[in-house]
Motif scaffolding. Structure first.
Motif, PDB file in Angstrom:
ATOM      1  N   ILE A   1       0.828  -1.212   0.000  1.00  0.00           N
ATOM      2  CA  ILE A   1       0.000   0.000   0.000  1.00  0.00           C
ATOM      3  C   ILE A   1       0.858   1.258   0.000  1.00  0.00           C
ATOM      4  O   ILE A   1       0.528   2.266  -0.617  1.00  0.00           O
ATOM      5  N   GLY A   2       2.011   1.199   0.690  1.00  0.00           N
ATOM      6  CA  GLY A   2       2.823   2.385   0.915  1.00  0.00           C
ATOM      7  C   GLY A   2       3.409   2.998  -0.350  1.00  0.00           C
ATOM      8  O   GLY A   2       3.857   2.297  -1.250  1.00  0.00           O
ATOM      9  N   VAL A   3       3.395   4.311  -0.386  1.00  0.00           N
ATOM     10  CA  VAL A   3       3.965   5.081  -1.498  1.00  0.00           C
ATOM     11  C   VAL A   3       5.020   6.036  -0.931  1.00  0.00           C
ATOM     12  O   VAL A   3       4.684   6.925  -0.140  1.00  0.00           O
ATOM     13  N   PRO A   4       6.301   5.874  -1.305  1.00  0.00           N
ATOM     14  CA  PRO A   4       7.333   6.793  -0.809  1.00  0.00           C
ATOM     15  C   PRO A   4       7.123   8.201  -1.364  1.00  0.00           C
ATOM     16  O   PRO A   4       6.813   8.370  -2.548  1.00  0.00           O
ATOM     17  N   ARG A   5       7.289   9.192  -0.517  1.00  0.00           N
ATOM     18  CA  ARG A   5       7.200  10.589  -0.918  1.00  0.00           C
ATOM     19  C   ARG A   5       8.438  11.317  -0.430  1.00  0.00           C
ATOM     20  O   ARG A   5       8.800  11.212   0.743  1.00  0.00           O
TER      21      ARG A   5
END
Length: 243
Positions: A33-37
């Motif tokens: 689910i995680g999206v790096p920003r």
């Protein structure tokens, strides 16, 4: 190795004690689910009053949680370093953000969308327990500091805030950090003290052999003695196993 933009997301998260204790299915879901920003130094991630949009974890760099007075004055309330999780309260109550979150240096955070996370929790409702545990650990840290504000001496109040900062930013081995990078003015703002009062308390704690002072850094030289001084073991029995 799960990577995103050259970052080993799963590897970094695996240094966190909360994440390591999760069921493998939840670990995998968070990475998926995680999206790096990426954030530049000085860039704001979100502001007080913004609608909640999910959970975050600091992967690289350093962020600050900032409070704002009625006159618009800002003060740092907490530093967030890898791996720090934040935003989980909104997962439960969906209320607006209560702090500004700003990058103090170039940083990378992992964003877990509120929508996608809730979809997963609907499929796996037993995983709510683990987010409740994360929230409870933070509540214990907050109560640990607040409990001493009215009854403790200045020395103990400063000791409590240093332990809270050290405990909330564990090392890569899951151990409590013994070097805390923080300015005396920031400690003063957190506790509502003058900088002079904080400095005097730090000097007395140093004289007891509990810490050393350097430019923008406080190094805890006797962690167990500092914990014993403020009866830390009564507050966080769950976290002691990580040391």
């Amino acid at each position: 190795m799960d990577t995103a933009g050259g970052i080993d997301v799963a590897g970094i998260l695996a240094t966190d004690t909360w994440y390591r204790d999760l069921p493998a299915s939840l670990q995998q879901a968070l990475v998926k689910i995680g999206v790096p920003r990426r954030l530049q130094a000085g860039q704001r991630l979100f502001s007080r009053g913004d609608a909640t949009n999910g959970l975050y974890a600091v992967l690289e760099g350093r962020l600050a949680a900032i409070d704002v007075s009625e006159h618009g004055d800002e003060s740092v309330q907490l530093h967030l370093e890898p791996v720090s999780w934040f935003g989980e309260m909104g997962l439960y109550d969906r209320l607006p953000r209560v702090h500004h979150i700003r990058a103090e240096q170039a940083a990378t955070v992992l964003w877990l969308s509120d929508v996608l996370l809730r979809e997963h929790l609907k499929r796996e409702p037993e995983h709510w327990f683990h987010f409740g545990l994360l929230l409870t650990q933070k509540l214990r840290l907050a109560l640990f500091v607040l409990e001493g504000r009215k009854v403790d001496s200045n020395d103990l109040r400063v000791a409590r805030i240093l332990l809270m900062l050290a405990q909330s930013a564990l090392s890569a081995k899951g151990e409590t950090k013994q070097r805390v990078s923080i300015q005396q003015q920031e400690v003063a703002e957190m506790l509502g003290m003058s900088r002079q009062t904080v400095n005097q308390a730090l000097q007395r704690l140093k004289a007891e052999g509990l810490l050393q002072l350097a430019y923008n850094k406080v190094e805890i030289t006797d962690l167990e003695a500092l914990r014993a001084k403020v009866h830390f073991e009564n507050w966080l029995p769950l976290m002691r196993s990580a040391d």
